[in-house]
Design a protein around this motif. Sequence first.
Motif, PDB file in Angstrom:
ATOM      1  N   ARG A 222      -5.336  10.396   3.949  1.00 18.80           N
ATOM      2  CA  ARG A 222      -5.950   9.304   4.707  1.00 18.80           C
ATOM      3  C   ARG A 222      -5.860   7.969   3.982  1.00 18.80           C
ATOM      4  O   ARG A 222      -5.682   6.921   4.623  1.00 18.80           O
ATOM      5  CB  ARG A 222      -7.431   9.620   4.989  1.00 18.80           C
ATOM      6  CG  ARG A 222      -7.637  10.717   6.012  1.00 18.80           C
ATOM      7  CD  ARG A 222      -9.088  11.190   6.017  1.00 18.80           C
ATOM      8  NE  ARG A 222      -9.230  12.367   6.865  1.00 18.80           N
ATOM      9  CZ  ARG A 222      -9.746  12.367   8.087  1.00 18.80           C
ATOM     10  NH1 ARG A 222     -10.194  11.230   8.601  1.00 18.80           N
ATOM     11  NH2 ARG A 222      -9.829  13.470   8.786  1.00 18.80           N
ATOM     12  N   TYR A 223      -6.018   7.996   2.674  1.00 19.29           N
ATOM     13  CA  TYR A 223      -6.236   6.738   1.967  1.00 19.29           C
ATOM     14  C   TYR A 223      -5.200   6.416   0.896  1.00 19.29           C
ATOM     15  O   TYR A 223      -5.387   5.461   0.142  1.00 19.29           O
ATOM     16  CB  TYR A 223      -7.646   6.745   1.357  1.00 19.29           C
ATOM     17  CG  TYR A 223      -8.705   6.933   2.422  1.00 19.29           C
ATOM     18  CD1 TYR A 223      -8.880   5.985   3.420  1.00 19.29           C
ATOM     19  CD2 TYR A 223      -9.506   8.074   2.459  1.00 19.29           C
ATOM     20  CE1 TYR A 223      -9.830   6.159   4.419  1.00 19.29           C
ATOM     21  CE2 TYR A 223     -10.464   8.257   3.444  1.00 19.29           C
ATOM     22  CZ  TYR A 223     -10.615   7.292   4.421  1.00 19.29           C
ATOM     23  OH  TYR A 223     -11.545   7.457   5.412  1.00 19.29           O
ATOM     24  N   THR A 224      -4.134   7.190   0.821  1.00 18.66           N
ATOM     25  CA  THR A 224      -3.047   6.882  -0.103  1.00 18.66           C
ATOM     26  C   THR A 224      -1.853   6.370   0.690  1.00 18.66           C
ATOM     27  O   THR A 224      -1.290   7.114   1.501  1.00 18.66           O
ATOM     28  CB  THR A 224      -2.635   8.129  -0.906  1.00 18.66           C
ATOM     29  OG1 THR A 224      -3.778   8.666  -1.577  1.00 18.66           O
ATOM     30  CG2 THR A 224      -1.558   7.768  -1.928  1.00 18.66           C
ATOM     31  N   PRO A 225      -1.477   5.106   0.509  1.00 18.82           N
ATOM     32  CA  PRO A 225      -0.329   4.569   1.254  1.00 18.82           C
ATOM     33  C   PRO A 225       0.916   5.426   1.063  1.00 18.82           C
ATOM     34  O   PRO A 225       1.238   5.841  -0.059  1.00 18.82           O
ATOM     35  CB  PRO A 225      -0.145   3.176   0.645  1.00 18.82           C
ATOM     36  CG  PRO A 225      -1.505   2.797   0.148  1.00 18.82           C
ATOM     37  CD  PRO A 225      -2.104   4.084  -0.356  1.00 18.82           C
ATOM     38  N   THR A 228       0.931   9.456   4.710  1.00 19.85           N
ATOM     39  CA  THR A 228       0.852   9.796   6.126  1.00 19.85           C
ATOM     40  C   THR A 228       1.694   8.821   6.934  1.00 19.85           C
ATOM     41  O   THR A 228       1.675   7.616   6.681  1.00 19.85           O
ATOM     42  CB  THR A 228      -0.599   9.760   6.625  1.00 19.85           C
ATOM     43  OG1 THR A 228      -1.366  10.743   5.922  1.00 19.85           O
ATOM     44  CG2 THR A 228      -0.684  10.046   8.120  1.00 19.85           C
ATOM     45  N   GLU A 229       2.414   9.351   7.904  1.00 24.44           N
ATOM     46  CA  GLU A 229       3.193   8.512   8.804  1.00 24.44           C
ATOM     47  C   GLU A 229       2.405   8.338  10.101  1.00 24.44           C
ATOM     48  O   GLU A 229       1.856   9.302  10.644  1.00 24.44           O
ATOM     49  CB  GLU A 229       4.545   9.163   9.091  1.00 24.44           C
ATOM     50  CG  GLU A 229       5.509   8.261   9.837  1.00 24.44           C
ATOM     51  CD  GLU A 229       6.908   8.865   9.951  1.00 24.44           C
ATOM     52  OE1 GLU A 229       7.818   8.146  10.389  1.00 24.44           O
ATOM     53  OE2 GLU A 229       7.071  10.053   9.596  1.00 24.44           O
ATOM     54  N   THR A 285      -9.677   0.123   6.234  1.00 25.36           N
ATOM     55  CA  THR A 285      -8.784  -0.024   5.093  1.00 25.36           C
ATOM     56  C   THR A 285      -7.347  -0.243   5.559  1.00 25.36           C
ATOM     57  O   THR A 285      -7.041  -0.178   6.745  1.00 25.36           O
ATOM     58  CB  THR A 285      -8.840   1.220   4.188  1.00 25.36           C
ATOM     59  OG1 THR A 285      -8.118   2.296   4.814  1.00 25.36           O
ATOM     60  CG2 THR A 285     -10.269   1.666   3.937  1.00 25.36           C
ATOM     61  N   GLU A 286      -6.477  -0.464   4.588  1.00 28.85           N
ATOM     62  CA  GLU A 286      -5.067  -0.721   4.915  1.00 28.85           C
ATOM     63  C   GLU A 286      -4.356   0.505   5.471  1.00 28.85           C
ATOM     64  O   GLU A 286      -3.268   0.387   6.051  1.00 28.85           O
ATOM     65  CB  GLU A 286      -4.324  -1.242   3.680  1.00 28.85           C
ATOM     66  CG  GLU A 286      -4.191  -0.252   2.537  1.00 28.85           C
ATOM     67  CD  GLU A 286      -5.428  -0.147   1.660  1.00 28.85           C
ATOM     68  OE1 GLU A 286      -5.358   0.558   0.628  1.00 28.85           O
ATOM     69  OE2 GLU A 286      -6.463  -0.762   1.985  1.00 28.85           O
ATOM     70  N   THR A 287      -4.948   1.680   5.330  1.00 29.43           N
ATOM     71  CA  THR A 287      -4.340   2.893   5.885  1.00 29.43           C
ATOM     72  C   THR A 287      -5.166   3.474   7.024  1.00 29.43           C
ATOM     73  O   THR A 287      -4.868   4.573   7.495  1.00 29.43           O
ATOM     74  CB  THR A 287      -4.175   3.974   4.793  1.00 29.43           C
ATOM     75  OG1 THR A 287      -5.461   4.303   4.246  1.00 29.43           O
ATOM     76  CG2 THR A 287      -3.257   3.484   3.679  1.00 29.43           C
ATOM     77  N   SER A 288      -6.185   2.772   7.481  1.00 29.41           N
ATOM     78  CA  SER A 288      -7.039   3.274   8.560  1.00 29.41           C
ATOM     79  C   SER A 288      -6.378   3.071   9.915  1.00 29.41           C
ATOM     80  O   SER A 288      -5.629   2.102  10.118  1.00 29.41           O
ATOM     81  CB  SER A 288      -8.397   2.555   8.538  1.00 29.41           C
ATOM     82  OG  SER A 288      -9.095   2.831   7.345  1.00 29.41           O
ATOM     83  N   THR A 289      -6.691   3.962  10.844  1.00 30.22           N
ATOM     84  CA  THR A 289      -6.013   3.912  12.146  1.00 30.22           C
ATOM     85  C   THR A 289      -6.546   2.804  13.055  1.00 30.22           C
ATOM     86  O   THR A 289      -5.805   2.290  13.889  1.00 30.22           O
ATOM     87  CB  THR A 289      -6.154   5.264  12.880  1.00 30.22           C
ATOM     88  OG1 THR A 289      -7.546   5.555  13.100  1.00 30.22           O
ATOM     89  CG2 THR A 289      -5.521   6.384  12.066  1.00 30.22           C
TER      90      THR A 289
END
Length: 316
Positions: A222-225, A228-229, A285-289
Amino acid sequence: MADLDRVLVLAGGMSPEHEVSVRSGRRVAESLRRLDVEVQIADVDSALLGTLAADPPQVVFPALHGASGEDGATAEILELSAVPYVGAPPAACRAAFAKPVAKALVAERGIAVPRGVVLPKSAFHDLGAPALLERIVATLGLPLFVKPDQGGSAFGAGAVDTPEALSSALVSCFAYGDRALIEERVEGTEIAVGVLDLGDGPFDLPAVEIVPDGGVYDYTARYTPGRTEFFCPARLSDAAARAAAEAALTAHRALGLRDYSRTDLIVDGDGTVRFLEVNVAPGMTETSTFPLAVEAAELDFARVCRDLAFNAYNRR
């Protein structure tokens, strides 16, 4: 918008999601500052009530995740302090935070949900773990998914493919809560659908398809750039996309949510959409949907944050 010039962002908290909350709060604050809004960031601690009483902000924007942030406690405190805030009122927060309650309320509205059971840690001690585990597998089958009945960011959540794995999954689950939600694991496309209300009523954002590296959308994914694609809009049929949007809107309305929310769903091979859970304070966050969906809808994230704060201010 000229009347809105001082916002307090709450970030941090005492839950395991502290770091995620800090990152969400920082992004919200930076976005508002780009629009010349004066922003302060504070944690939920012993100084909060004094701050709200001595120097009340125009609006509070909670970016808190997990217990005390999403379970209605912070909303109750802000209600007691008579300070406008972004997000759902206390009762709605409590209903959404309790996953089995949210699941039941959404199912009453005709949305499909996975079969499952909710059991406390004490049941496995009092009734005998081996017999109870055997009964769970016999009733729900395999594969399964186990998660705490409250909380987020996949803490204590895990997939179960064998009877032997169920025991260890429950041990991990009970490290984060005293009650476990054990559900049949539906294979399909995992999506998140945001709902946004900027003053004219709730509307759905484009669905975000989640494809984690390794197949499990856990905390790291979820939180590591790069772990996840994401595909936004999700690669769904038109019918499935419409059903997913309706499910998210139904959950938002059924639970009495306000301003914004994010509903997690899974679409099986037949195109059936099943409700998993709903989040009253989506990650920012920068990786949140949720921010991904805002951008896919061709909305400016900073302006969305400002509009949410302004609408809350107008509710004062």
